[in-house]
Design a protein around this motif. Structure first.
Motif, mmCIF file in Angstrom:
data_model
loop_
_atom_site.group_PDB
_atom_site.id
_atom_site.type_symbol
_atom_site.label_atom_id
_atom_site.label_comp_id
_atom_site.label_asym_id
_atom_site.label_seq_id
_atom_site.Cartn_x
_atom_site.Cartn_y
_atom_site.Cartn_z
ATOM 1 N N GLU A 1 40.989 15.152 62.518
ATOM 2 C CA GLU A 1 40.479 14.080 61.664
ATOM 3 C C GLU A 1 40.712 12.711 62.292
ATOM 4 N N PHE A 2 41.816 12.559 63.014
ATOM 5 C CA PHE A 2 42.061 11.305 63.731
ATOM 6 C C PHE A 2 40.975 11.061 64.770
ATOM 7 N N TYR A 3 40.595 12.111 65.509
ATOM 8 C CA TYR A 3 39.553 11.939 66.524
ATOM 9 C C TYR A 3 38.204 11.657 65.883
ATOM 10 N N ARG A 4 37.898 12.322 64.786
ATOM 11 C CA ARG A 4 36.598 12.106 64.154
ATOM 12 C C ARG A 4 36.477 10.705 63.572
ATOM 13 N N ARG A 5 37.551 10.186 62.989
ATOM 14 C CA ARG A 5 37.464 8.831 62.427
ATOM 15 C C ARG A 5 37.516 7.760 63.499
ATOM 16 N N SER A 6 37.876 8.148 64.742
ATOM 17 C CA SER A 6 37.971 7.171 65.831
ATOM 18 C C SER A 6 36.661 6.998 66.588
ATOM 19 N N GLN A 7 35.586 7.666 66.155
ATOM 20 C CA GLN A 7 34.369 7.640 66.961
ATOM 21 C C GLN A 7 33.635 6.317 66.916
ATOM 22 N N SER A 8 33.830 5.516 65.867
ATOM 23 C CA SER A 8 33.039 4.285 65.721
ATOM 24 C C SER A 8 33.840 3.021 65.934
ATOM 25 N N GLU A 9 35.102 3.141 66.359
ATOM 26 C CA GLU A 9 35.913 1.936 66.438
ATOM 27 C C GLU A 9 36.700 1.866 67.742
ATOM 28 N N ILE A 10 37.024 0.658 68.118
ATOM 29 C CA ILE A 10 37.897 0.380 69.258
ATOM 30 C C ILE A 10 39.112 -0.363 68.712
ATOM 31 N N ILE A 11 40.291 0.186 68.933
ATOM 32 C CA ILE A 11 41.541 -0.430 68.491
ATOM 33 C C ILE A 11 42.452 -0.567 69.695
ATOM 34 N N GLU A 12 42.861 -1.793 69.963
ATOM 35 C CA GLU A 12 43.683 -2.082 71.135
ATOM 36 C C GLU A 12 43.039 -1.540 72.411
ATOM 37 N N GLY A 13 41.724 -1.675 72.476
ATOM 38 C CA GLY A 13 40.982 -1.266 73.667
ATOM 39 C C GLY A 13 40.728 0.221 73.785
ATOM 40 N N LYS A 14 41.111 1.000 72.778
ATOM 41 C CA LYS A 14 40.949 2.454 72.848
ATOM 42 C C LYS A 14 40.126 2.939 71.666
ATOM 43 N N GLY A 15 39.491 4.076 71.876
ATOM 44 C CA GLY A 15 38.689 4.658 70.802
ATOM 45 C C GLY A 15 37.327 5.091 71.298
ATOM 46 N N HIS A 16 36.347 5.016 70.391
ATOM 47 C CA HIS A 16 35.011 5.527 70.689
ATOM 48 C C HIS A 16 35.117 7.008 71.095
ATOM 49 N N THR A 17 35.931 7.744 70.341
ATOM 50 C CA THR A 17 36.143 9.176 70.611
ATOM 51 C C THR A 17 34.889 9.940 70.241
ATOM 52 N N MET A 18 34.392 10.770 71.171
ATOM 53 C CA MET A 18 33.124 11.458 70.929
ATOM 54 C C MET A 18 33.209 12.973 71.150
ATOM 55 N N GLY A 19 34.398 13.528 71.011
ATOM 56 C CA GLY A 19 34.498 14.978 71.104
ATOM 57 C C GLY A 19 35.880 15.448 70.719
ATOM 58 N N ALA A 20 35.946 16.581 70.030
ATOM 59 C CA ALA A 20 37.214 17.192 69.641
ATOM 60 C C ALA A 20 37.080 18.700 69.811
ATOM 61 N N LEU A 21 37.646 19.219 70.899
ATOM 62 C CA LEU A 21 37.625 20.656 71.182
ATOM 63 C C LEU A 21 39.071 21.136 71.199
ATOM 64 N N TYR A 22 39.524 21.709 70.072
ATOM 65 C CA TYR A 22 40.936 22.103 70.028
ATOM 66 C C TYR A 22 41.162 23.377 70.833
ATOM 67 N N TRP A 23 42.390 23.554 71.235
ATOM 68 C CA TRP A 23 42.809 24.755 71.952
ATOM 69 C C TRP A 23 43.441 25.697 70.946
ATOM 70 N N GLN A 24 42.926 26.882 70.710
ATOM 71 C CA GLN A 24 41.856 27.594 71.346
ATOM 72 C C GLN A 24 41.144 28.372 70.261
ATOM 73 N N LEU A 25 39.963 28.894 70.514
ATOM 74 C CA LEU A 25 39.211 29.616 69.493
ATOM 75 C C LEU A 25 39.767 31.004 69.238
ATOM 76 N N ASN A 26 39.869 31.831 70.287
ATOM 77 C CA ASN A 26 40.089 33.268 70.126
ATOM 78 C C ASN A 26 41.353 33.731 70.821
ATOM 79 N N ASP A 27 41.752 34.951 70.508
ATOM 80 C CA ASP A 27 42.937 35.564 71.098
ATOM 81 C C ASP A 27 42.552 36.714 72.010
ATOM 82 N N ILE A 28 43.401 36.959 73.023
ATOM 83 C CA ILE A 28 43.190 38.066 73.951
ATOM 84 C C ILE A 28 44.011 39.289 73.547
ATOM 85 N N TRP A 29 45.052 39.078 72.694
ATOM 86 C CA TRP A 29 45.858 40.182 72.170
ATOM 87 C C TRP A 29 46.552 39.725 70.898
ATOM 88 N N GLN A 30 47.371 40.610 70.344
ATOM 89 C CA GLN A 30 48.043 40.331 69.076
ATOM 90 C C GLN A 30 49.391 39.676 69.351
#
Length: 873
Positions: A627-656
Motif C-alpha cells: 500500500e505504501f508503494y501504491r500510494r507513492s505513485q503520484s507524488e515526490i517526497i524529498e526527491g523520491k517517489g513516483h513508484t510504478m511497480g510492486a512485485l512482492y517476493w514470492q508467488l508460489n512455493d517449490i515444496w512444503q
C-alpha cells in the motif's frame, strides 16, 4: 492490461515438395545407474528422481528429510537407453533432436558418439543420417553427476575464484552451481531444497527430410513511430540440404493485405527475416481485455505444396520510460504499454516443483489464475530457476499477465571461459527466439542481483582483484547477452540486472556505485528486524521488484510431509525445513511486535496457532509495504517517489516449507494472497497515520468520482461508534490522491466523549461513488498494536453451511464481537474461499467456498475450522 498471443501452428505433411518424416522417441526408455545395480523403465520427458519415484525405489522426495537422504542420486552417473526402428524411406538429412537435456551428457547412436550437452536450457540437434542402420537402432544418453561436474569445472578454473563456492550451510545444498548451466536453485536456495536433477526433461525425436526444414518461426509486431506504421517482423530458421528457392507469402487476412517474397537458401542453417508493413490496425479487444490492439496475421509459406502457418498476433508497444522527473533528481522508471503508463502489480515466480516433469498443466493454470484472481497484472520470472514451458507464456498471453523475464543467472559471479560463453550465447539465442513472439513478455533482464552483489561486495573480493570481476560481468551480460537480445528482438527493452539503476548503471559502466539508489531503476528491499508497520522506514523507490516476509504454510499442507513428532515449532523438522538463517526466530520476533504469541497448553494446538500467527504477520507486513508503494505513485517526497511497480517476493512455493510465498505448494492460498486480492484491487483506499494525522489516499487504475466513508468500532462490539464521510473528489486513472485528512484525536473526539481511545477502538474505511455504492474493498487501520488493545473479546464465531446448485458452498458466520484476521481453513478439502483473513466488524458475514473436487456439505462442515487473532491466546 490484457496482452494476448494465440498461436496455432499447423504443420503440414509436405514441406517444400518433400515429405518430412518425424519419429517421436518420447515414452519408455531404460534407465540405469553407473554400476548397473539399478535398471528400470523411465518415462521421457522425465528425470531420474521421478523415474525412481514411479518405480518405488524412493518415496515422496519432499517427505521429512528426504532432500538429504536422496543425495546419493545426484552423486551417481545415469544412462538412458532406447531402441527404435526408423522408416525404410531414405532421406538426405536426418536429425536427432533433444529439446532439453538435464544437463551434462554424451549422446551415442549405435555405440558411436554423436555429440555432447552441457546446458539444460538449450535444444540440441545432431546429424545422424550416416549412423542409422536398417532395422533396430539404439540411442544412449550418458549423464554425468551435475555435482561432480560442477566441482571439476570449478577446480579447473584455477586462475581465480568465482564466488560463491557453496550456499550457506543452513540451505543444506551443493557447491559450485555457477559452473553449470542448469536451474541455479536446484542446488538449494533459501526457500527450497537441493535436488540437482538429471534426465531428459523435454522431448526427443528423429527428423528426416530431403530439401528444407523449418526449425523455428516467430512473428513480432513493432511500431515504427517515425512512419506511424506497424511492421510485423516475421522470422524463420531453416535447415537446407541443398540450394533451393522458396516463395513466401505473408497475408493479413482481416485487411486483405498480402506481400510475397522470394528467398534463396544455400546449404546449411539460415535465418530468414521478412517485414510486412501494416497501414491500419483496428481495436478488437473489449473493455475487459485492457488496451491491447489486436489483429490476425496469417503467414503462408509456399513452394510446390502449400504449407500454412496461421499465427494470431496481438499488436502492442512496450516502452521502459527513464526520463527526468520534475522536483526530483534521477530518472523515472516505469512501463508504458500502448502509450499508457501502467503500474505493475504482482509478484515473483519461482519453479513450481523441483522435478519439472511433475509440473502439470493444471498446476500452471491454477497458479496463474490465482495471480489474476488476486488482481495481479505482472509476474517476474526469477533468474535462478528455469525459462518456463510454452504453456506458461501462452496462458500469460491469454490471461493478460505481463512478464518480466530474467535470464537464468542469480546471486553469483560466473566464469567466462570461451566454451561457457558459447553455450550461454546459444542458450540466449534459442530462448529469445522461442519467447519473443509472446506479447506478455515486456522486458528482458540479464540476471538477478548480480550487479548489486558486485557493487556492494557480497563476496568480499579483494580490491586489487575486482577489475577482473567487473570485466567478466560486462563481458557476460553486456557484450554477449545484451548484444544478442538487441540483435534478436527490438520490440521490448533490456535491463542488465535487477535491481539496477537502469540508464544510470549503464552511464556508470554497467555496475553502479549504488544499485539501490532510490532515484533510479528498481529496488529489492528486505528488513526482517525493523517493525514492518513503520512505513517511514520503507524505501520510496521508483519500482519495487522484490520485497517480502516469510511465513509457514498451513498445518494441512505440512502434515502431508511430516510425522507427529515433527509438529512443533522447535522440532528438528521445523529447523530442517527453514533454509533462511534465523528465519523461524525472525518470524516470531516480528509477530511479537504487534500480536500475543500463541500460548495454548496443548502443544499441537500451539503449533497450529503459531503457523497461523506467522501468516497473519506476513500478510499485514506485505500489505503495509504494498500500500505504501501504491500510494507513492503520484507524488515526490524529498526527491523520491513516483513508484510504478510492486512485485512482492514470492508467488508460489517449490515444496512444503517456510518461505516468502503467498501460495502454498499444492495451490492453497495463504492469508497473504487473500490480502493481495484487496491491496492490488483496481480501486483501493490506503490509510495510514503520519504524526498523529490520519491520511487516506484513493488509489485508482481508472478515473472515478469518489468519497470516503470512515467507521470507528470498539473492540468489544460489532456496532459502529461513529461514521465520517468525506467530500467527493475526482480520482484520475493511474493515480493516488489524498481524499481524507484529519487528526486522529479529532476523529475520536467526534465519536463522543470518552467512547473511544486508541487502545479501545479501530477503524475501517471504504470508497463510495456519487450514488453511495461501495467501490473497492473495505480497508482497516489499527490505532494501536492489537496486543495492546483493550476490550478485545473472544468472538465465539459460529457457522452454518449450505450448498447451491453449482456446487459452491455458502458459509454463514456469526460473531459476538469484533474479530481480527478471521481465518477459515477447510483442512484437507481442497478449494478456495471468496475471502479470508478478514476483519469482521459485523455480527453476520457470508463467505463462499469453491471446492476443487467432489465433496459434500457434511465433509466441509467436519473439516472447517475458524480461527481469529483472539483465539490463539
Amino acid at each position: 492490461i490484457t496482452i494476448w498471443l494465440l498461436i496455432a501452428f499447423t504443420l503440414c505433411k509436405y514441406v517444400y515438395g518433400d515429405e518430412r518424416l518425424e519419429l517421436s522417441l518420447n515414452g519408455k526408455w531404460i534407465l540405469q545407474n553407473s554400476n548397473g545395480s539399478l535398471l528400470f523403465p523411465a518415462e521421457v520427458p522425465g528425470c531420474v528422481h521421478s523415474a525412481l519415484l514411479k518405480q518405488g525405489f524412493i518415496q515422496d522426495i519432499y517427505f521429512r528429510f528426504n532432500d538429504v537422504a536422496y543425495r546419493w542420486i545426484v552423486l551417481d552417473n545415469w544412462t538412458y537407453t532406447i531402441s527404435f526402428s526408423p522408416s525404410n524411406e531414405a532421406k538426405q538429412r536426418v536429425r536427432l533432436v533433444f529439446e532439453g537435456v538435464d544437463t551434462v551428457a554424451s549422446i551415442f547412436l549405435n555405440g558411436v558418439i554423436t555429440g555432447n550437452t552441457d546446458n539444460m536450457f538449450r535444444r540440441y540437434e545432431f546429424s545422424v543420417g550416416k549412423m542409422l542402420r536398417g532395422g533396430e537402432n539404439n540411442v544412449e544418453v550418458r549423464l554425468l553427476s551435475p555435482v561432480v561436474y560442477s566441482l571439476e569445472r570449478s577446480q579447473a578454473h584455477s586462475s581465480y575464484a568465482v564466488p560463491p563456492d557453496c550456499p550457506p550451510p543452513v540451505q543444506k545444498g551443493e557447491c559450485h552451481v555457477n559452473f553449470i548451466r542448469k536451474a541455479q536453485s536446484s542446488f538449494s536456495w533459501d526457500w527450497g531444497p537441493s535436488f540437482p536433477t538429471l534426465g531428459l526433461w523435454k522431448g526427443v525425436r528423429l527428423e528426416a527430410f530431403n530439401v528444407l526444414r523449418l526449425i523455428h518461426l516467430s512473428a513480432v509486431p513493432v511500431y515504427n513511430s517515425s512512419l506511424s506504421q506497424w511492421v510485423v517482423e516475421v522470422e524463420g530458421l531453416f535447415d537446407a540440404v541443398e540450394q533451393t528457392t522458396v516463395r513466401v507469402s505473408l497475408s493479413v487476412v482481416e485487411l486483405w493485405t498480402e506481400e510475397a517474397f522470394t528467398v534463396r537458401f544455400l546449404p546449411g542453417t539460415h535465418k530468414c527475416s521478412l517485414s510486412l508493413y501494416v497501414n491500419q490496425v483496428r481495436r478488437v479487444c473489449g473493455e475487459g481485455k485492457g488496451t491491447a490492439v489486436c489483429l490476425c496475421l496469417v503467414c503462408f509459406i509456399v513452394v510446390s505444396f502449400s504449407c500454412e502457418f496461421p499465427t494470431q498476433v496481438y499488436f502492442r508497444t512496450v516502452e521502459l520510460v527513464q526520463e527526468p522527473i520534475a522536483g526530483s533528481p534521477g530518472l523515472s522508471f516505469y512501463f508504458r504499454i500502448n502509450g499508457k503508463p501502467i503500474f505493475l502489480k504482482g509478484s515473483n515466480w519461482i519453479p513450481a516443483h523441483a522435478l519439472q516433469d511433475l509440473v502439470s498443466p493444471a498446476d500452471v493454470r491454477n497458479l496463474l489464475q490465482s495471480a489474476v484472481d488476486a488482481n495481479m497484472n505482472a509476474l517476474r520470472v526469477w533468474g535462478g530457476g528455469v525459462y518456463e514451458q510454452d504453456l506458461f507464456y501462452d496462458l500469460c498471453d491469454e490471461m493478460g499477465v505481463m512478464i518480466w523475464q530474467d535470464f537464468m543467472f542469480a546471486c553469483a559471479m560466473y566464469p567466462t571461459e570461451s566454451d561457457f560463453i558459447q553455450t550461454i550465447r546459444e542458450e540466449v539465442i534459442q530462448q529469445v527466439r522461442r519467447l519473443k513472439s509472446h506479447p506478455s513478455v515486456i522486458v528482458w533482464s540479464g540476471n538477478n542481483e548480480n550487479e548489486a552483489a558486485l557493487a556492494t561486495d557480497w563476496f568480499k573480493i579483494p580490491v586489487v582483484q575486482r577489475p577482473q570481476y567487473y570485466t567478466d560481468y560486462v563481458s557476460l551480460y553486456v557484450d554477449n547477452i545484451r548484444a544478442i537480445v538487441l540483435e534478436e528482438d527490438g520490440s521490448r527493452p533490456f535491463l542488465v540486472s535487477s535491481p539496477t539503476n537502469g540508464a544510470e548503471s549503464q552511464w556508470e559502466g554497467w555496475v553502479s556505485r549504488d544499485p539501490y539508489n532510490l532515484h533510479y531503476g528498481d529496488t529489492h528491499y528486505y528488513n526482517y528486524t525493523h517493525d514492518c508497520w513503520d512505513w517511514t522506514a520503507l524505501p520510496r523507490a521508483r519500482f519495487a521488484s522484490e520485497y517480502g516476509f516469510q511465513s509457514w504454510p498451513s498445518f494441512s499442507t505440512l502434515r502431508k510431509v511430516s510425522k507427529p513428532e515433527d509438529w512443533s515449532y522447535g522440532s528438528t523438522f521445523s529447523h530442517h525445513r527453514q533454509h533462511h538463517a534465523e528465519g523461524n526466530q525472525q518470524m516470531l520476533k516480528q509477530a511479537g511486535l504487534h500480536y500475543h504469541l500463541p500460548d495454548s497448553p496443548d502443544s499441537l494446538q500451539r503449533y497450529k496457532d503459531t503457523l497461523y500467527i506467522t501468516q497473519v504477520m506476513q500478510a499485514q507486513c506485505v500489505k503495509t509495504q504494498t500500500e505504501f508503494y501504491r500510494r507513492s505513485q503520484s507524488e515526490i517526497i524529498e526527491g523520491k517517489g513516483h513508484t510504478m511497480g510492486a512485485l512482492y517476493w514470492q508467488l508460489n512455493d517449490i515444496w512444503q516449507g517456510p518461505s516468502w510465498s503467498s501460495i502454498e505448494f499444492g495451490g492453497k492460498w495463504k492469508m497473504l494472497h487473500y490480502f493481495a486480492q484487496e491491496f492490488f484491487s483496481p480501486l483501493l483506499p490506503v490509510g495510514f497515520e503520519d504524526q498523529g494525522v490520519l491520511l487516506v489516499y484513493a488509489v485508482s487504475d481508472l478515473s472515478h468520482d469518489l468519497h470516503l466513508k470512515v467507521s470507528v468500532y470498539g473492540w468489544s462490539s460489532v456496532d459502529a461508534v461513529c461514521t465520517v464521510v468525506s467530500g467527493t473528489a475526482l480520482v484520475g486513472g493511474g493515480s493516488a490522491v489524498v481524499i481524507h485528512k484529519q487528526p486522529i484525536t479529532a476523529l475520536l473526539a467526534g465519536c463522543g466523549s470518552g467512547s473511544c481511545t486508541r487502545l479501545t477502538c479501530l477503524m475501517t474505511y471504504h470508497l463510495e461513488d456519487i450514488n453511495g455504492c461501495q467501490q473497492g474493498p473495505i480497508n482497516h487501520l489499527f490505532l494501536s498494536s492489537p496486543k495492546e488493545a483493550h476490550g478485545m473479546l473472544k468472538p465465539n464465531i459460529t457457522f452454518s453451511v449450505q450448498q447451491d446448485e453449482v456446487r459452491r458452498y455458502t458459509i454463514n458466520l456469526r460473531s459476538s464481537a469484533v474479530a481480527a484476521f478471521v481465518w477459515l481453513d477447510a483442512l484437507d478439502v481442497p478449494g478456495r474461499f471468496s475471502t479470508n483473513g478478514f476483519l469482521m466488524v459485523t455480527r453476520n458475514r457470508t463467505v463462499t467456498f469453491d471446492p476443487w473436487g467432489p465433496t459434500s456439505t457434511k465433509q466441509l462442515v467436519q473439516a472447517l475450522t475458524i480461527t481469529s487473532l483472539r483465539d490463539v491466546y
